[in-house]
Design a protein around this motif. Structure first.
Motif, PDB file in Angstrom:
ATOM      1  N   PHE A  66       0.856  -1.191   0.000  1.00  0.00           N
ATOM      2  CA  PHE A  66       0.000   0.000   0.000  1.00  0.00           C
ATOM      3  C   PHE A  66       0.889   1.238   0.000  1.00  0.00           C
ATOM      4  CE2 PHE A  66       0.718  -1.157   4.400  1.00  0.00           C
ATOM      5  CZ  PHE A  66       1.032   0.036   5.013  1.00  0.00           C
ATOM      6  N   THR A  67       0.257   2.371  -0.238  1.00  0.00           N
ATOM      7  CA  THR A  67       0.973   3.654  -0.261  1.00  0.00           C
ATOM      8  C   THR A  67       0.409   4.581   0.804  1.00  0.00           C
ATOM      9  OG1 THR A  67       1.430   3.485  -2.637  1.00  0.00           O
ATOM     10  CG2 THR A  67       1.556   5.691  -1.656  1.00  0.00           C
ATOM     11  N   VAL A  68       1.273   5.177   1.572  1.00  0.00           N
ATOM     12  CA  VAL A  68       0.872   6.200   2.545  1.00  0.00           C
ATOM     13  C   VAL A  68       1.025   7.564   1.876  1.00  0.00           C
ATOM     14  CG1 VAL A  68       1.400   7.325   4.740  1.00  0.00           C
ATOM     15  CG2 VAL A  68       1.498   4.828   4.544  1.00  0.00           C
ATOM     16  N   ASP A  69      -0.066   8.331   1.846  1.00  0.00           N
ATOM     17  CA  ASP A  69      -0.063   9.662   1.226  1.00  0.00           C
ATOM     18  C   ASP A  69      -0.850  10.595   2.119  1.00  0.00           C
ATOM     19  OD1 ASP A  69      -0.253  11.951  -0.290  1.00  0.00           O
ATOM     20  OD2 ASP A  69      -1.403  11.042  -1.930  1.00  0.00           O
ATOM     21  N   THR A  70      -0.147  11.459   2.802  1.00  0.00           N
ATOM     22  CA  THR A  70      -0.810  12.416   3.700  1.00  0.00           C
ATOM     23  C   THR A  70      -0.754  13.841   3.171  1.00  0.00           C
ATOM     24  OG1 THR A  70       1.226  12.781   4.973  1.00  0.00           O
ATOM     25  CG2 THR A  70      -0.234  11.001   5.703  1.00  0.00           C
ATOM     26  N   THR A  71      -0.309  13.988   1.919  1.00  0.00           N
ATOM     27  CA  THR A  71      -0.158  15.325   1.333  1.00  0.00           C
ATOM     28  C   THR A  71      -1.416  15.716   0.574  1.00  0.00           C
ATOM     29  OG1 THR A  71       2.222  14.959   1.081  1.00  0.00           O
ATOM     30  CG2 THR A  71       1.236  16.776  -0.179  1.00  0.00           C
ATOM     31  N   PRO A  72      -2.078  16.812   0.945  1.00  0.00           N
ATOM     32  CA  PRO A  72      -3.277  17.240   0.211  1.00  0.00           C
ATOM     33  C   PRO A  72      -2.931  17.611  -1.229  1.00  0.00           C
ATOM     34  CG  PRO A  72      -3.109  18.362   2.326  1.00  0.00           C
ATOM     35  CD  PRO A  72      -1.794  17.697   2.084  1.00  0.00           C
ATOM     36  N   PRO A  73      -3.830  17.345  -2.154  1.00  0.00           N
ATOM     37  CA  PRO A  73      -3.581  17.737  -3.542  1.00  0.00           C
ATOM     38  C   PRO A  73      -3.701  19.244  -3.709  1.00  0.00           C
ATOM     39  CG  PRO A  73      -5.809  16.898  -3.317  1.00  0.00           C
ATOM     40  CD  PRO A  73      -5.139  16.701  -1.982  1.00  0.00           C
ATOM     41  N   GLY A  74      -3.163  19.741  -4.792  1.00  0.00           N
ATOM     42  CA  GLY A  74      -3.300  21.166  -5.084  1.00  0.00           C
ATOM     43  C   GLY A  74      -4.725  21.515  -5.472  1.00  0.00           C
ATOM     44  N   ALA A  75      -5.034  22.794  -5.402  1.00  0.00           N
ATOM     45  CA  ALA A  75      -6.363  23.268  -5.801  1.00  0.00           C
ATOM     46  C   ALA A  75      -6.536  23.136  -7.308  1.00  0.00           C
ATOM     47  CB  ALA A  75      -6.555  24.719  -5.370  1.00  0.00           C
ATOM     48  N   VAL A 154     -10.388  19.580  -4.302  1.00  0.00           N
ATOM     49  CA  VAL A 154      -9.883  18.342  -4.901  1.00  0.00           C
ATOM     50  C   VAL A 154      -9.588  17.349  -3.787  1.00  0.00           C
ATOM     51  CG1 VAL A 154      -8.106  17.301  -6.353  1.00  0.00           C
ATOM     52  CG2 VAL A 154      -8.843  19.662  -6.789  1.00  0.00           C
ATOM     53  N   THR A 155     -10.079  16.122  -3.927  1.00  0.00           N
ATOM     54  CA  THR A 155      -9.812  15.048  -2.970  1.00  0.00           C
ATOM     55  C   THR A 155      -9.067  13.929  -3.692  1.00  0.00           C
ATOM     56  OG1 THR A 155     -11.830  15.562  -1.732  1.00  0.00           O
ATOM     57  CG2 THR A 155     -10.828  13.403  -1.356  1.00  0.00           C
ATOM     58  N   ASP A 156      -7.881  13.553  -3.185  1.00  0.00           N
ATOM     59  CA  ASP A 156      -7.096  12.524  -3.876  1.00  0.00           C
ATOM     60  C   ASP A 156      -7.540  11.120  -3.472  1.00  0.00           C
ATOM     61  OD1 ASP A 156      -5.956  11.975  -1.396  1.00  0.00           O
ATOM     62  OD2 ASP A 156      -4.100  13.062  -1.806  1.00  0.00           O
ATOM     63  N   LYS A 157      -6.890  10.104  -4.041  1.00  0.00           N
ATOM     64  CA  LYS A 157      -7.275   8.710  -3.799  1.00  0.00           C
ATOM     65  C   LYS A 157      -7.137   8.325  -2.333  1.00  0.00           C
ATOM     66  CE  LYS A 157      -5.929   7.096  -8.413  1.00  0.00           C
ATOM     67  NZ  LYS A 157      -5.011   6.188  -9.163  1.00  0.00           N
TER      68      LYS A 157
END
Length: 286
Positions: A66-75, A154-157
């Motif tokens: 799995f991938t850990v991604d805690t960075t919000p996407p850009g607008a 914007v909401t990422d995966k």
């Protein structure tokens, strides 16, 4: 992380073969583990094995990646709100009025993410972003006439939601545009007051008075020559006084009931052509 193993044993959890930590198995065979410290952003390949109470070790599990991604996407970038109805069709900017009750929203965002479109904080709908970063959204139901405060997020995966775009204020107005040229007023010489249709005046800059839709822009023509423009007041009234002298001429009479300088519109008894625009809609009448 949760699972089952030999009762009262110990589970060891690995990432890429490196120990992340251990978890005690209860007497029912259940265990759970929460990494400490928290995992950093990145890709993980997790395996685990169990050790029973006499020290025997099981084979490792298959890889759980799995991938850990805690960075919000850009607008959203290059947000475009488009009018697709009426005489004016094209981009809308902050403060505009549109006659399109289902305007199209589009722009660029992180591929695979979801764009949410809001009015004053209330969700209107969502759009999936394609692999090329493009997305588009059109309301499924017409928006009622009124003032709107549009934003997007914007909401990422991974479920991170970025900052909202700046508010775009748009007014939806699908009601018809109305305009009337009520009178011309002579304010010069011994005889002043309303000028009768096809009458004569010594005022080379008569006041032109009418009514229309509040906020509409009225353009006044003498034949094909634009005399100027004015904006309809909140009480529906408007008036315009030419800034240059009108030339002398005889009144024109058309038997066919149309003005040859303003095709497909009824001829005004006053002989003046009015073109009006209501921020997003255009029409001609006089």
């Amino acid at each position: 992380m949760k699972g089952t193993a030999v009762a009262n044993g110990t589970v060891t959890i690995y990432n890429n073969g490196n120990v992340l930590g251990t978890a005690k198995v209860d007497d029912k065979g259940n265990w759970s583990f929460t990494p400490e410290p928290a995992l950093k952003d990145g890709t993980y390949n997790i395996t685990a094995n169990a050790t029973n109470t006499v020290g025997q070790v099981s084979d490792k599990t298959g890889i759980f990646d799995f991938t850990v991604d805690t960075t919000p996407p850009g607008a959203v970038e290059n947000l475009l709100i488009s009018d697709n109805e009426g005489a004016y069709q094209g981009p809308l900017k902050d403060g505009d009025t549109t006659d399109d009750s289902t305007p199209t929203f589009s722009g660029k965002a992180e591929a695979g993410s979801t764009v949410s479109v809001y009015n004053d904080g209330n969700l209107l709908g969502t759009a999936k972003v394609g692999s090329d970063g493009n997305w588009s959204f059109t309301p499924s139901s017409p928006l009622p006439d009124g003032d709107y405060k549009f934003t997007t997020t914007v909401t990422d995966k991974a479920g991170n939601t970025g900052d909202a775009t700046p508010v775009v204020n748009i007014t939806v107005d699908t009601s018809g545009v109305e305009v009337r040229l009520d009178k011309l007023v002579d304010n010069v010489g011994d005889i002043t007051g309303d000028i009768t249709p096809n009458g004569v005046t010594d005022d080379t800059r008569p006041e032109i008075v009418g009514t229309g839709k509040p906020g509409s822009i009225i353009k006044i023509y003498d034949g094909a020559t634009l005399l100027g423009s004015t904006t309809v007041n909140a009480d529906k009234s408007w008036s315009f006084t030419p800034t240059t002298d009108l030339g002398q001429r005889q009144p024109q009479h058309y038997r066919d009931g149309t003005d040859r300088t303003c095709p497909a519109t009824p001829r005004s008894n006053l002989g003046i052509c009015v073109h009006y625009r209501h921020r997003g809609t255009n029409s001609t009448n006089y």
